[in-house]
Design a protein around this motif. Structure first.
Motif, PDB file in Angstrom:
ATOM      1  N   THR A  33      -0.718 -10.745  -2.088  1.00  0.00           N
ATOM      2  CA  THR A  33      -1.795  -9.963  -2.265  1.00  0.00           C
ATOM      3  C   THR A  33      -1.883  -8.666  -3.503  1.00  0.00           C
ATOM      4  OG1 THR A  33      -2.452 -10.588  -0.160  1.00  0.00           O
ATOM      5  CG2 THR A  33      -3.708  -8.880  -1.027  1.00  0.00           C
ATOM      6  N   ALA A  34      -0.880  -7.849  -3.085  1.00  0.00           N
ATOM      7  CA  ALA A  34      -0.682  -6.716  -3.894  1.00  0.00           C
ATOM      8  C   ALA A  34      -0.331  -6.914  -5.358  1.00  0.00           C
ATOM      9  CB  ALA A  34       0.307  -5.714  -3.169  1.00  0.00           C
ATOM     10  N   PHE A  35       0.561  -7.928  -5.637  1.00  0.00           N
ATOM     11  CA  PHE A  35       1.378  -7.871  -6.967  1.00  0.00           C
ATOM     12  C   PHE A  35       1.064  -9.232  -7.640  1.00  0.00           C
ATOM     13  CE2 PHE A  35       4.398  -5.271  -4.322  1.00  0.00           C
ATOM     14  CZ  PHE A  35       3.767  -3.985  -4.725  1.00  0.00           C
ATOM     15  N   GLY A  36       0.194 -10.452  -6.774  1.00  0.00           N
ATOM     16  CA  GLY A  36       0.220 -11.607  -7.432  1.00  0.00           C
ATOM     17  C   GLY A  36       1.559 -12.168  -7.484  1.00  0.00           C
TER      18      GLY A  36
ATOM     19  N   ALA B  70       3.919  -1.497  -0.409  1.00  0.00           N
ATOM     20  CA  ALA B  70       2.750  -2.317  -0.237  1.00  0.00           C
ATOM     21  C   ALA B  70       2.803  -3.027   0.906  1.00  0.00           C
ATOM     22  CB  ALA B  70       2.899  -3.270  -1.409  1.00  0.00           C
ATOM     23  N   VAL B  71       3.718  -2.653   2.151  1.00  0.00           N
ATOM     24  CA  VAL B  71       3.428  -3.252   3.269  1.00  0.00           C
ATOM     25  C   VAL B  71       2.787  -2.535   4.522  1.00  0.00           C
ATOM     26  CG1 VAL B  71       5.217  -3.921   5.139  1.00  0.00           C
ATOM     27  CG2 VAL B  71       5.933  -4.439   2.999  1.00  0.00           C
TER      28      VAL B  71
ATOM     29  N   GLU C 148       2.718   4.446   2.716  1.00  0.00           N
ATOM     30  CA  GLU C 148       2.123   3.059   2.322  1.00  0.00           C
ATOM     31  C   GLU C 148       1.056   3.497   1.385  1.00  0.00           C
ATOM     32  OE1 GLU C 148       1.279   1.159   5.945  1.00  0.00           O
ATOM     33  OE2 GLU C 148       3.533   1.095   6.373  1.00  0.00           O
ATOM     34  N   ASP C 149       0.991   2.935   0.331  1.00  0.00           N
ATOM     35  CA  ASP C 149      -0.088   3.359  -0.831  1.00  0.00           C
ATOM     36  C   ASP C 149      -0.390   2.175  -1.718  1.00  0.00           C
ATOM     37  OD1 ASP C 149      -1.652   4.074  -2.878  1.00  0.00           O
ATOM     38  OD2 ASP C 149      -0.946   6.196  -2.637  1.00  0.00           O
ATOM     39  N   LEU C 150      -1.162   1.297  -1.511  1.00  0.00           N
ATOM     40  CA  LEU C 150      -1.493   0.102  -2.224  1.00  0.00           C
ATOM     41  C   LEU C 150      -1.566   0.237  -3.795  1.00  0.00           C
ATOM     42  CD1 LEU C 150      -1.141  -2.819  -1.500  1.00  0.00           C
ATOM     43  CD2 LEU C 150      -3.288  -3.090  -1.146  1.00  0.00           C
ATOM     44  N   GLU C 151      -2.391   1.391  -3.948  1.00  0.00           N
ATOM     45  CA  GLU C 151      -2.832   1.592  -5.425  1.00  0.00           C
ATOM     46  C   GLU C 151      -1.610   1.958  -6.254  1.00  0.00           C
ATOM     47  OE1 GLU C 151      -5.516   0.368  -6.925  1.00  0.00           O
ATOM     48  OE2 GLU C 151      -5.870  -0.458  -5.050  1.00  0.00           O
TER      49      GLU C 151
END
Lengths: 309, 576
Positions: B443-446, B351-352, B396-399
């Motif tokens: 942002t990514a995981f709250g 997530a970075v 890196e892959d946010l989803e």
């Protein structure tokens, strides 16, 4: 006089013992040790600790240190191998002292001068100007003033050397940076007492006797107005010598100030202790000399214990 | 009324003057972060700076001036362990080999060497014209004495870098108190004055590079034995390098002078090397700008971060940014929830946005890191990083990260409402990076991420004791081989502050130590890195470091090697 000196000496030694003990305890309370290093395996770190006796119980380390201290041995640095703490302090202190003495002299001359001028021109332009300069001197911290002075006067205008204390010229900027606060303080102090003295009865009497303004100012008013300044000299000396850390760093002066910060970061226990004790002695000597100077300036104060009589 | 106005005007004037001064000074603040230098895009390169032919020949005045920032703690090869000491020592000593500009070991005090078939015995033939600065000959006995002295468990104080000599047979044992191993059993022996035989525990293909490392320098026995403090003053110092220690003003400066006893003195051009000890980056830059320094910035100095945007746009500034073999990463505490779950660690790593961080925060043209072994480290044919592509470990892959995170925290049985803390040591750069990471993860995981700054010694103690959730870390190469990174995280390594414990990893490192086949060794180390990062994401790689500096255009052949160390011994000043 002898009784006064003995009393002072006894209290100085007692204060130093308390200071050394407090520093020792506080120092040991800070986490970490001098040999923490990412790249040194723990087993080796522990053996180095053992070599310096840091694996012993704290009370044992304390008594061992104090024993050595009483015989005048400050030990060796734990960071700079085989370097004696006494030599390190000795080598760097004379530079700090040189800068410090120049700054004290400059502070007194310019501070008193400005204060007297301000008082003589009370509520006139010169007085206001002095107030502005004094406000600036008190407000601008040395870590701001020093780099600014260096940037404009050394790097841009090239009037003075960037670093070192190698010529009379090289003293100018560090002295300004180091003295700004005390010049401002002394100026304000002198101004207020001088204004007060100038309005006192005995000055009016002196004037009415037909003495010149110069004589009245220097011989009658100034002498009395200087009392608070003399009192301030002790803390001033201490401030100037201990407060030179930033100035020394900015102007690349190999003084004692830098040891203060680095010894704590390095957890260089022996150097921390050595510096604390050394500064403790300086502070107490300054206080002692101030007491004597105060008595000399004001004959109402006796050296027998400070009781007026 | 008029007095009131006058006073207000004066106060206003005072405020304006103060503000002006303060604002002007804002540009001069310094930052302790020397290894995350800031941006430059224009006048930079990522290679060793190409030297132009010496158009004007060599100048008459061959004095080189640089800054080493601080006092070197020790110039004794057994005690030195820091960058500053190393920079001074590279001029004062000569090992069996020395690193050339290309990062390859070349003959120095040793003129030739042979290795046994099993790769474990090395025999060095020493040149007979090598001398100490006092005129004595440098012999194989000096090397034997020096290495054994460093390994001696009873040395006072013990040598912090002694483990660099554990490659020698019985090296580790002799360095362990009460092991019963004597100096005679250590695998280094002078067969005669000019022949040195070294017995290694394992075939070590990079052993030759190690012989140029400062722990492997010789010392002059008579000097060392006569005075334990011999390496603390210029007057008592004896070395065998291209320069002698001419002057050491403690905490102020060091001056090296060309050594007339040096066997290769014809290759040495500088007659003097002056080293200032200025710790303020702005003061260093002022000295450089006024012509009192010929070199500013890395590896020992620092260019003020806020000056870089100006300098990079100045074609005359000659700003250089070079990749070095060091990795900036974050430790995960592998023993603590939820970081004991590989999916959680991987999700955090995925997530970075590394490039964004480099472009907006670190500003030093660093290269995003997805592996642990840094760029610049030799592989089989090319660099290890070119041969073992790190983006194969993860991307890196946010989803995908969000999905993994949800699975991971469920498996770990961890409540994300508790949040976690990023711990870093003091430094503006570290703080900004930690803040960015916290923001990206939020942002990514709250998830709520706190940041804690600790002073170095406190931080190191906590990190070593696994008293953290996520902690900042960095590692630089000690020698040019992936092993300098890989063997850090075996379960028995003293530097393993991840709590990572993997038997397969341990075995791969063990096998890599034992094999003589370099291709096999590289393969084993690649497999180990796959386990460390690809399978377990035991740590979070962020970027590979760069070194940044400026030098006057007339300074030639002063080089920064693969690891970021400086070699000025073959430099010269070009005639202008």
């Amino acid at each position: 006089m002898a009784r006064f000196v003995i009393q002072k000496l006894v209290s100085t030694v007692a204060s130093l013992l308390v200071l050394a003990t407090a520093t020792f305890v506080l120092m040991k309370l800070i986490p970490g040790n001098p040999f923490l290093n990412e790249k040194t395996p723990r087993a080796i770190q522990e053996r180095i600790m053992s070599f310096y006796g840091l694996d012993r119980p704290i009370w044992e380390q304390y008594f061992k240190y104090m024993g050595k201290l009483l015989s005048g041995d400050l030990g060796i640095s734990m960071k700079y191998q085989y370097r004696s703490v006494a030599t390190m302090i000795n080598e760097s202190f004379y530079l700090s002292a040189q800068l410090g003495i120049v700054s004290i002299i400059a502070s007194v001359i310019f501070g008193v001068g400005m204060g007297v001028v301000a008082a003589l021109y009370h509520r006139k332009l010169l007085d206001n100007l002095t107030i502005v300069i004094a406000v600036l001197g008190v407000s601008i911290p040395s870590f701001v003033l020093a780099p600014v002075l260096q940037y404009y006067f050394s790097a841009e205008l090239r009037w003075f050397p960037v670093t070192g204390l190698n010529s009379p010229f090289s003293y100018v900027l560090p002295t300004i940076a180091l003295s700004a606060l005390s010049v401002a303080f002394i100026a304000r102090l002198t101004r207020s007492t001088m204004v007060e003295v100038l309005n006192s009865d005995y000055i009016r009497t002196a004037r009415s006797k037909g003495l010149s303004g110069f004589v009245v100012t220097t011989r009658h008013a100034l002498r009395n107005a200087l009392l608070p300044v003399v009192t301030y000299l002790g803390p001033l000396t201490a401030n100037v010598i201990t407060g030179s850390i930033v100035i020394e760093q900015v102007f690349g002066i190999a003084g004692i100030g830098q040891h203060f910060v680095t010894s704590i970061n390095n957890r260089d226990y022996t150097l921390i202790m050595g510096l604390t004790i050394f500064y403790g002695i300086i502070l107490m000597v300054c206080r002692f000399l101030t007491d004597i100077a105060y008595a000399l300036v004001d004959p109402r104060i006796k050296l027998t214990g400070g009781k007026g009589g | 009324m008029s007095k009131g106005i006058k006073r207000s005007m004066l106060s206003l004037l005072a405020i304006v003057l103060m503000m002006g001064t303060v604002l002007a000074a804002c540009g001069t603040s310094s930052e302790g972060e020397t290894t995350t230098p800031p941006a430059s895009e224009g006048n930079t390169n990522t290679e060793t700076p190409a030297e132009e032919p010496a158009a004007g020949g060599k100048a008459d005045n061959q004095a080189f001036r640089m800054n080493i920032s601080t006092e070197p703690p020790s110039l004794d090869p057994a005690q030195a362990q820091d960058q500053t000491s190393f920079t001074v020592m590279v001029g004062l000593y000569e090992g069996l080999t020395r690193m050339n500009a290309a990062g390859e070991p070349e003959p120095a005090v040793a003129e030739s060497w042979t290795t046994s078939e099993d790769g474990k015995t090395w025999t060095f033939k020493l040149r007979q014209d090598a001398k100490w600065s006092n005129g004595d000959p440098v012999t194989a006995h000096d090397f034997e004495y020096s290495w054994k002295r460093t390994l001696d468990a009873n040395l006072n104080p013990p040598a912090p870098y002694a483990y660099q000599l554990y490659y020698l047979v019985n090296g580790a044992e002799y360095n362990t108190p009460d092991s019963g191993v004597t100096a005679d059993q250590v695998g280094v022996k002078a067969l005669d004055d000019y022949t040195l035989e070294v017995q290694l525990v394992n075939p070590t293909p990079y052993f030759l590079s190690l012989t140029s490392f400062f722990t492997y320098y010789p010392v002059h026995k008579a000097t060392v034995e006569a005075n334990p403090a011999w390496a603390t003053e210029a007057a008592s110092f004896v070395g065998n390098g291209p320069f002698t220690l001419a002057e050491w003003k403690h905490n102020d400066s060091i001056k090296l002078a060309k050594n007339d006893n040096y066997f290769n003195k014809d290759q040495i051009n500088f007659t003097e090397v002056s080293m200032a000890m200025i710790s303020e980056p702005q003061t260093e830059l002022n000295l450089y700008n006024t012509g009192e320094l010929d070199w500013t910035g890395g590896p020992n100095g620092e260019i003020p971060t806020e000056q870089i945007p100006v300098l990079k746009n100045d074609p005359e500034a000659n700003l250089v940014i070079q990749g070095i073999a060091s990795t900036y990463y974050m430790n995960f505490n592998n023993t603590k929830k939820p970081f004991d779950n590989a999916k959680v660690r991987r999700a955090l790593a995925m997530a970075v946005n590394r490039q964004l961080m480099i472009d907006k925060i670190t500003l030093g043209n660093q290269q995003p890191a997805y592996g642990f072994v840094s760029t610049g480290i030799k592989g089989l044919e090319k660099t290890f990083r070119e041969e073992v592509i790190d983006t194969n470990y993860f991307t890196e892959d946010l989803e995908a990260a969000k999905k993994l995170w949800a699975e991971g925290i469920a498996e770990a049985g961890w409540d994300p409402a508790t949040g976690f803390t990023i711990t870093h040591n003091t430094g503006e750069g570290h703080k900004k990076i930690a803040t960015a990471l916290a923001d990206m993860w939020k942002t990514a995981f709250g998830v709520t991420v706190k940041i804690e700054e600790q002073e170095w010694a406190v931080f190191l103690q906590n990190r070593t004791a696994l008293n953290y959730d996520v902690a900042r870390a960095g590692w630089g190469a000690d020698y040019n081989d992936p092993m300098t990174f890989i063997d850090m995280f075996t379960s028995t390594s003293g530097n393993n502050d991840l709590g990572f414990n993997n038997a397969e990893y341990d075995q791969l490192v063990k096998d890599a130590y034992a094999t003589q086949d370099n291709a096999k060794r590289m393969e084993l180390m690649a497999k180990a890195e796959q386990i460390l990062i690809g399978d377990n994401t035991a740590l979070l790689p962020l970027y590979y470091y760069t070194r940044i500096w400026m030098n006057k255009p007339y300074v030639k052949d002063v080089v920064i090697d693969y690891s970021g160390n400086m070699d000025y011994t073959r430099g010269y000043i070009e005639k202008q």
